[in-house]
Design a protein around this motif. Structure first.
Motif, short mmCIF file in Angstrom:
data_model
loop_
_atom_site.label_atom_id
_atom_site.label_comp_id
_atom_site.label_asym_id
_atom_site.label_seq_id
_atom_site.Cartn_x
_atom_site.Cartn_y
_atom_site.Cartn_z
N GLU A 1 0.83 -1.20 0.00
CA GLU A 1 0.00 0.00 0.00
C GLU A 1 0.87 1.26 0.00
N LYS A 2 1.98 1.19 0.73
CA LYS A 2 2.90 2.34 0.79
C LYS A 2 3.42 2.70 -0.60
N ASN A 3 3.80 1.69 -1.38
CA ASN A 3 4.30 1.95 -2.73
C ASN A 3 3.23 2.54 -3.63
N VAL A 4 1.99 2.07 -3.45
CA VAL A 4 0.87 2.62 -4.23
C VAL A 4 0.69 4.10 -3.93
N LEU A 5 0.70 4.44 -2.65
CA LEU A 5 0.51 5.84 -2.26
C LEU A 5 1.65 6.71 -2.78
N GLU A 6 2.87 6.18 -2.70
CA GLU A 6 4.02 6.95 -3.21
C GLU A 6 3.89 7.19 -4.71
N ALA A 7 3.43 6.19 -5.46
CA ALA A 7 3.24 6.34 -6.90
C ALA A 7 2.17 7.38 -7.21
N ILE A 8 1.10 7.39 -6.42
CA ILE A 8 0.02 8.36 -6.61
C ILE A 8 0.52 9.78 -6.34
N TYR A 9 1.25 9.95 -5.24
CA TYR A 9 1.76 11.28 -4.90
C TYR A 9 2.76 11.77 -5.96
N LYS A 10 3.55 10.83 -6.51
CA LYS A 10 4.52 11.20 -7.54
C LYS A 10 3.79 11.69 -8.81
N MET A 11 2.72 10.99 -9.18
CA MET A 11 1.94 11.41 -10.36
C MET A 11 1.32 12.79 -10.14
N HIS A 12 0.88 13.02 -8.91
CA HIS A 12 0.30 14.33 -8.59
C HIS A 12 1.34 15.44 -8.73
N GLN A 13 2.54 15.19 -8.20
CA GLN A 13 3.62 16.19 -8.29
C GLN A 13 4.06 16.42 -9.73
N SER A 14 3.90 15.41 -10.58
CA SER A 14 4.29 15.53 -11.99
C SER A 14 3.15 16.04 -12.86
N ASN A 15 2.03 16.44 -12.23
CA ASN A 15 0.86 16.97 -12.95
C ASN A 15 0.26 15.94 -13.92
N VAL A 16 0.36 14.68 -13.57
CA VAL A 16 -0.27 13.62 -14.35
C VAL A 16 -1.73 13.45 -13.91
N ILE A 17 -1.96 13.62 -12.63
CA ILE A 17 -3.31 13.47 -12.07
C ILE A 17 -3.68 14.68 -11.23
N HIS A 18 -4.98 14.84 -11.06
CA HIS A 18 -5.49 15.76 -10.04
C HIS A 18 -5.83 14.90 -8.83
N LEU A 19 -5.31 15.26 -7.67
CA LEU A 19 -5.46 14.45 -6.46
C LEU A 19 -6.23 15.22 -5.40
N LYS A 20 -7.20 14.53 -4.80
CA LYS A 20 -7.95 15.14 -3.71
C LYS A 20 -8.04 14.12 -2.58
N ILE A 21 -7.63 14.53 -1.38
CA ILE A 21 -7.69 13.65 -0.22
C ILE A 21 -8.60 14.26 0.83
N HIS A 22 -9.63 13.53 1.19
CA HIS A 22 -10.54 13.98 2.25
C HIS A 22 -9.96 13.53 3.58
N THR A 23 -9.43 14.46 4.34
CA THR A 23 -8.73 14.10 5.57
C THR A 23 -9.60 14.22 6.82
N ASN A 24 -10.69 14.93 6.75
CA ASN A 24 -11.57 15.02 7.92
C ASN A 24 -12.40 13.76 7.99
N ASP A 25 -12.01 12.86 8.90
CA ASP A 25 -12.66 11.57 8.90
C ASP A 25 -13.92 11.53 9.75
N SER A 26 -14.29 12.64 10.35
CA SER A 26 -15.54 12.64 11.11
C SER A 26 -15.97 14.06 11.40
N ASN A 27 -17.13 14.12 12.01
CA ASN A 27 -17.70 15.41 12.38
C ASN A 27 -18.19 15.30 13.82
N ILE A 28 -17.87 16.29 14.66
CA ILE A 28 -18.26 16.23 16.07
C ILE A 28 -19.14 17.43 16.42
N THR A 29 -20.25 17.15 17.08
CA THR A 29 -21.11 18.19 17.64
C THR A 29 -21.11 18.04 19.16
#
Length: 629
Positions: A471-499
């Protein structure tokens, strides 16, 4: 002939009801609140589906899992019965369309999760429907003493105020007496009719097998029983690894866990359901609502959290009435590992208070403030900032949620979305220049055909498996493509909502719920002890142990469990002598003893336990037994 029986024969092609299905259906048709406790495979769904067809209006079914809802809706639709579900991942406009269909399209069944009831506008729309019956499946989730408690289930009782004349039907396959009483109270059932059936499944042989080589034992078991099987493991990695090992050994296998995409879950589920593979390796995310009659063997590689879960999961075998096996494999380290997994992560009062205070500090809430404040929340970031262990912190926050101090939504919904923003020819060129990532990129392109047209959710674990990497290698490949402007990358980091539902009061808040926390922890520890006793007790029939746990007494031993088989062996004394004689020659592992003497695992375990109790043998750190000089 009753109308209910006519419906059964027309749609389900059965000549008669199982006991007590018809009595349950009649109680519902009379408009009575009803509580049903039928063991797994006992035909609970018919108990609300037939009244739902007969009554004028739509039956609202509240169910905890998408897999369960999907399975039920598909089965009804195949019978030309109009059913629909509000599953996750659909937009508000799509939800409105579903509810419009229910209101104007003559639908008979609407399935939804309890979390949907937390959305006021959906409840308002439900009030516009002509609801004839409200069925609550897996109703043990209502009780805080239940093994799969879900806070959203507590909202169901409010429907009593909105639909006071509509009968409630609560159904579960596994609930102790304490849970039964609590869920009837939590659902506000009015003078309910109560139906219970024996927990005994006479065709299932419960076996506990101690072995240090679980894969070898699984291979042996699957070779002897080539019919459909489920292997339960405790985590996603074990899921993938075990399935891969079984395929390598020649057993057709797939896997199922909560981290898979909906499409992948469905594909793997169908492979197994249609008998294209013998085995599905799964976490406990798999199973609810899965009705496959020909399952012969259920194997647990790791200890289940409690006997309720174990009983439910084993109960998915032998639904065709033929002999089936529930096999629990244990090794010398399993109890310690399970204790770390289930008990060590329980927060005490001090830890809970610390988490609550830090949670308020994290969002800069002053003492006396915070009522109704709402925040995006990332659990990993929070734990990292305050050096908290993730699972123990998660349990603390869930407890605060259950007590109504906060409301927690959408936990762990973090996703990676990507879209290729260069032409396919350029992607091929990029792959040729980055050969290390070539297989990963090719797997993404093969798996997600729409990645050039739209942002697409990517499952890194799946891509790692398909491209034979990590999985680590997959993520590294994705980030590398993003840095090379091959892909548009969006990561949703807020994994929850608290009230925050209350103003901050620190110690006063935690002291108010301290006893509930202590009681809950004590209960979980007691449940864990019951699992340990089930494993280690070699004098009482396994079936008896399970029935006693569910408050059902039985005099007779089952005769087919691992304990009964040992009891019934007439040559036990000879076995002990044979094993002792072998170990006097040189040390052997339990598997080696089994193969050398051509005896069963149960016989080997019995002989070793006898010799250990007699203090005649010891065990090396390499798991080999040797005779004391």
């Amino acid at each position: 002939m009753s109308k209910a029986l006519q419906i059964l024969q027309k749609y389900w092609k059965h000549d008669a009801f199982r006991d007590p299905q018809e009595q349950i259906i009649n109680a519902v048709l009379e408009g009575k609140d009803t509580f049903v406790l039928l063991p797994t495979g006992g035909g609970k769904s018919i108990c609300y589906q037939i009244p739902g067809i007969l009554l004028d209006g739509i039956c609202l079914v509240i169910s905890p899992l998408i897999a369960l809802m999907k399975d039920q809706v598909e089965n009804l639709q195949k019978k030309d019965i109009k059913a629909i579900a509000l599953v996750g991942g659909i937009s508000q406009n799509e939800i409105i369309d579903v509810l419009d269909n229910c209101q104007f399209g003559n639908y008979k069944f609407l399935y939804l999760s309890p979390e949907r009831l937390q959305q006021d506008w959906i409840v308002d729309r439900l009030k516009e429907l002509k609801i004839s019956l409200i069925a609550i499946d897996e109703a043990h989730c209502v009780s805080q003493w239940g093994h799969d408690f879900r806070p959203a289930y507590l909202k169901i009782s409010k429907l009593k105020e909105d639909f006071p004349a509509i009968p409630f039907l609560a159904l579960t396959a596994s609930a102790t007496a304490k849970v039964q009483d609590d869920l009837i109270k939590q659902l506000a059932l009015q003078d309910p009719k109560i139906f219970k059936k024996s927990f005994e499944r006479k065709n299932i042989a419960y076996h506990v097998i101690k072995t240090e080589n679980k894969l070898s034992k699984i291979k042996q078991t699957l070779s002897r029983n080539s019919e459909s099987s489920i292997i339960y493991v405790s985590n996603r990695k074990a899921c993938i690894d075990m399935s891969s090992q079984l395929n390598h050994l020649g057993f057709g296998s797939t896997y199922y866990h909560g981290g898979l995409s909906h499409k992948e879950k469905e594909k793997n589920r169908l492979l197994w359901m249609e008998n294209k593979v013998q085995v599905i390796v799964a976490t406990n995310a798999f199973g609810m609502g899965i009705d496959k009659p020909d399952v012969k063997t259920i194997i647990h590689v790791h200890l289940p959290q409690n006997l309720e879960n174990y009983y439910q999961e084993v109960g998915r075998s032998g639904r065709n009435g033929k002999k089936a096996f529930g096999i629990l494999l244990t090794s010398s380290s399993d109890i310690i590992s399970a204790k770390s997994q289930f008990i060590s992560i329980l927060p005490d009062t001090s830890f809970l208070k610390n988490v609550y205070i830090k949670l308020n500090n994290y969002f800069q809430i002053a003492y006396g403030d915070g009522y109704n404040d709402n925040f995006s929340f990332n659990l990993n970031h929070f734990c990292s900032q305050y050096q908290f262990p993730i699972l123990k912190t998660y349990n603390s926050i869930r407890f605060l949620d259950r007590q109504g101090i906060i409301t927690l939504q959408n936990l762990f919904s973090e996703k990676i979305y990507l879209q290729f923003i260069i032409p396919s020819k350029e992607v091929i060129r990029y792959m040729s220049l980055n050969t290390h990532d070539e297989e990963i990129i090719a797997s993404i392109l093969r798996t997600y055909t729409g990645v050039f047209e739209m942002e697409t959710a990517i499952n890194p674990i799946l891509i790692a498996k398909k491209s034979n990497t990590t999985e680590k290698n997959v993520l590294e490949a994705i980030y590398k493509m993003h840095q090379s402007n091959v892909i548009h990358l969006k990561i949703h980091t807020n994994d929850s909502n608290i009230t925050f539902n209350e103003a901050r009061e620190d110690e006063l808040t935690i002291n108010r719920v301290r006893k509930f926390l202590e009681t809950q922890n004590q209960q979980k520890e007691e449940k864990f002890k019951k699992i340990v006793d089930y494993i280690e007790n070699v004098s009482i029939c396994k079936n008896k142990l399970l029935l006693t746990y569910f408050n059902q007494e039985t005099i007779l031993d089952c005769g087919i469990c691992s304990t009964c088989i040992l009891k019934n062996k007439k040559n036990n004394i000879n076995l002990v002598h044979q094993v002792a004689a072998l170990l006097q020659l040189e040390p052997y592992s339990s598997l080696e003893i089994e193969n050398k003497l051509s005896i069963t695992t149960e016989e080997t375990i019995f002989a070793l336990q006898e010799l250990l109790e007699q203090n005649k043998i010891l065990i090396h750190s390499n798991n080999k037994y040797f005779f004391k000089q």
